[in-house]
Write an enzyme that holds these catalytic residues in place. Structure first.
Site, PDB file in Angstrom:
ATOM      1  N   THR A  13       0.836  -1.216   0.000  1.00 28.00           N
ATOM      2  CA  THR A  13       0.000   0.000   0.000  1.00 28.00           C
ATOM      3  C   THR A  13       0.870   1.266   0.000  1.00 28.00           C
ATOM      4  O   THR A  13       0.698   2.156  -0.844  1.00 28.00           O
ATOM      5  CB  THR A  13      -0.908   0.001   1.259  1.00 28.00           C
ATOM      6  OG1 THR A  13      -1.624  -1.228   1.287  1.00 28.00           O
ATOM      7  CG2 THR A  13      -1.868   1.153   1.256  1.00 28.00           C
ATOM      8  N   GLU A 127       8.984  10.066   9.293  1.00 28.02           N
ATOM      9  CA  GLU A 127       7.752  10.864   9.390  1.00 28.02           C
ATOM     10  C   GLU A 127       6.502  10.016   9.110  1.00 28.02           C
ATOM     11  O   GLU A 127       5.460  10.176   9.746  1.00 28.02           O
ATOM     12  CB  GLU A 127       7.816  12.036   8.400  1.00 28.02           C
ATOM     13  CG  GLU A 127       6.647  12.971   8.427  1.00 28.02           C
ATOM     14  CD  GLU A 127       6.543  13.770   9.723  1.00 28.02           C
ATOM     15  OE1 GLU A 127       7.406  14.616   9.970  1.00 28.02           O
ATOM     16  OE2 GLU A 127       5.603  13.526  10.498  1.00 28.02           O
ATOM     17  N   ASP A 199      -0.737  -0.630  17.764  1.00 27.74           N
ATOM     18  CA  ASP A 199      -0.277   0.304  16.724  1.00 27.74           C
ATOM     19  C   ASP A 199      -0.229   1.735  17.282  1.00 27.74           C
ATOM     20  O   ASP A 199       0.752   2.459  17.079  1.00 27.74           O
ATOM     21  CB  ASP A 199      -1.230   0.216  15.515  1.00 27.74           C
ATOM     22  CG  ASP A 199      -0.879   1.202  14.435  1.00 27.74           C
ATOM     23  OD1 ASP A 199       0.101   0.951  13.705  1.00 27.74           O
ATOM     24  OD2 ASP A 199      -1.560   2.238  14.320  1.00 27.74           O
ATOM     25  N   LYS A 203       3.075   4.361  17.961  1.00 26.71           N
ATOM     26  CA  LYS A 203       3.160   5.756  17.520  1.00 26.71           C
ATOM     27  C   LYS A 203       3.331   6.699  18.708  1.00 26.71           C
ATOM     28  O   LYS A 203       4.100   7.661  18.656  1.00 26.71           O
ATOM     29  CB  LYS A 203       1.914   6.117  16.716  1.00 26.71           C
ATOM     30  CG  LYS A 203       1.805   5.325  15.411  1.00 26.71           C
ATOM     31  CD  LYS A 203       0.421   5.445  14.812  1.00 26.71           C
ATOM     32  CE  LYS A 203       0.276   4.622  13.558  1.00 26.71           C
ATOM     33  NZ  LYS A 203      -1.113   4.474  13.121  1.00 26.71           N
ATOM     34  N   GLY A 300      -3.386   5.005   4.802  1.00 25.81           N
ATOM     35  CA  GLY A 300      -3.693   4.962   3.368  1.00 25.81           C
ATOM     36  C   GLY A 300      -2.462   5.173   2.526  1.00 25.81           C
ATOM     37  O   GLY A 300      -1.425   5.652   3.006  1.00 25.81           O
TER      38      GLY A 300
END
Ligand code: HSE
Length: 434
Positions: A13, A127, A199, A203, A300
């Site tokens: 992706t 990033e 997840d 982060k 995405g």
């Protein structure tokens, strides 16, 4: 004009999005990097019909990309923490700069990776690892560099936010929405990472390290997912003027830092309460700037590619200017002893939403309030619903003022032991974010 050569490992992706953005926006990339940025080598187990690989060397063995002497920047987009780690360490060893969107790898092995990068004087940029397209790493490192960061709180898992939003707004079932998030490419390969908060914890750990200038401590993050959130809690929260969001929260008090990921009631008057769907948002409170909010797509293909390509451009620009790109902030030496300690959850102070099922008898509410009061916990709001027809059990919903978590857990145990209470007490932490 100079050319900086890029090798991309992984064509899933984010990998395909990165190829497409680099190729389609070649002119913008060149103008910003002040050099040509060319994809010369791609490593992937299979081609991806979404990418045009004409004129690019393609290898099934991703390590070929790292070994290619022409490649200046290795972009790691294969995910996972085993092969990806070997790949990045090998790239560093060979003196290549690295760009990655791999949050698990940075959160769990970042200290080792940055130490290696610092030794070899190369850059590891990441990033894309946090909040997809939102440039939050740059904000913390550069734009807010003048501030002492007091706290940050963010919706940093797009899949979780998508699920909670669809459940709250359309009454859709959890599993059905998760399947849709997987189809849309938002969810992790193992979606329990999204649902159980892992997840988001990856982060949060990265953000906290940058915000508070400390080594990564993923192992000390309290993590709770969204799988136990029930539609009735979303509805009661709304009735009380709140929304339930899955938040990652990091706060510094002196040399103590708290790091936690869990569903949280937040007042609906806060802008962040209206960040819905796959969108992410992070509030950052700095001592000079005050309260700030950054929002955008958190997952995405091209939103994440936007962050990955920005890192490529930053490194390419410095290479074009013959500077040596360095690793800012997270490169702590091997002997570094952080003055910061991580707070335990027992010490945490926050407000709570409590929901319990009580037998509809006189005196029940006073028993509950007495237990809370003995622990020094005061009540901010209370709703008692009418029992359904033929039912003798009523839902009681309470909002408390700030309380110490250890005391709240004791109070909950005592409430659950009351004969007038059926089943377990549901507790969700509440933050005013002011
Ligand atoms: N699974 C992640 C999410 C992808 O849903 O936010 C972006 O990191």
């Amino acid at each position: 004009m100079k050319t900086v050569n890029v090798g991309i490992c992984g064509l899933g992706t984010v990998g395909s999005g990165t190829c497409n953005v680099l190729q389609r926006n070649q002119r913008e990339v060149q103008a910003s990097a002040r050099c040509d940025v060319k994809i010369v080598h791609v490593g992937a187990r299979r081609d991806n019909a979404a990418c045009n690989l004409e004129g690019i060397q393609v290898s099934r063995d991703i390590f070929e990309v790292v070994k290619n002497p022409e490649v200046n920047i290795v972009v790691e987009l294969i995910g996972g923490t085993t092969v990806a780690k070997d790949l990045i360490l090998q790239a560093i060893e060979l003196g290549k700069h690295v760009v990655t969107a791999n949050k698990a790898l940075i959160a769990e092995h970042g200290n080792e990776i940055f130490a290696a990068a610092e030794q070899r004087n190369v850059c590891v940029a990441f990033e894309g690892a946090v909040a997809g397209g939102i440039p939050i790493i740059k904000v913390l490192r550069e734009s807010l560099a003048a501030n002492r960061i007091q706290w940050l709180a963010g919706i940093i898992n797009g899949t979780g936010n998508f699920i909670l939003t669809e459940m709250a707004q359309k009454g859709r079932a959890f599993d059905e929405v998760l399947a849709q998030a997987q189809e849309l490419g938002y969810a992790e390969a193992d979606p329990t990472f999204d649902i159980e908060g892992i997840d988001a914890a990856h982060k949060l750990g990265i953000l906290a390290s940058i915000a508070f200038g400390m080594p990564l401590r993923f192992d000390r993050i309290y993590t709770e997912g969204i799988s136990k959130i029930e539609p009735q809690d979303l509805a009661y929260a709304k009735e009380l003027g709140y929304r339930i969001k899955h938040l990652g929260i990091a706060r510094r008090s002196g040399d103590k830092v708290e790091m936690r990921v869990h569903p949280t009631l937040i007042p609906e008057k806060r802008l962040i309460a209206h960040v819905d769907g796959v969108m992410n948002a992070i509030m950052v409170m700095g001592d000079a700037v005050g309260s700030t909010l950054y929002s955008g797509p958190g997952a995405g293909s091209e939103p994440t590619a936007s962050a990955v390509v920005a890192d490529v451009i930053d490194i390419a620009r410095e290479l074009a200017l013959d500077c040596t790109p360095s690793v800012p902030h997270l490169g702590f030496g091997a002997d570094y002893v952080s003055p910061i300690t991580i707070q335990t959850m027992d010490e945490l102070e926050t407000s709570y939403y409590l929901r319990m099922s009580a037998w509809d008898r006189p005196g029940v509410l006073s028993e509950i309030t007495q237990i809370l009061s003995k622990q020094g916990i005061s009540i901010e709001a209370l709703i008692q619903k009418e029992p359904a027809e033929d039912q003798d059990i009523v839902p009681v919903i309470l909002l408390t003022n700030r309380a110490v978590e250890g005391k709240m857990m004791q109070a909950i145990q005592q409430i659950e032991a009351l004969v007038s209470i059926a089943g377990q007490v549901v507790s969700i932490r509440l933050e005013h974010l002011d």
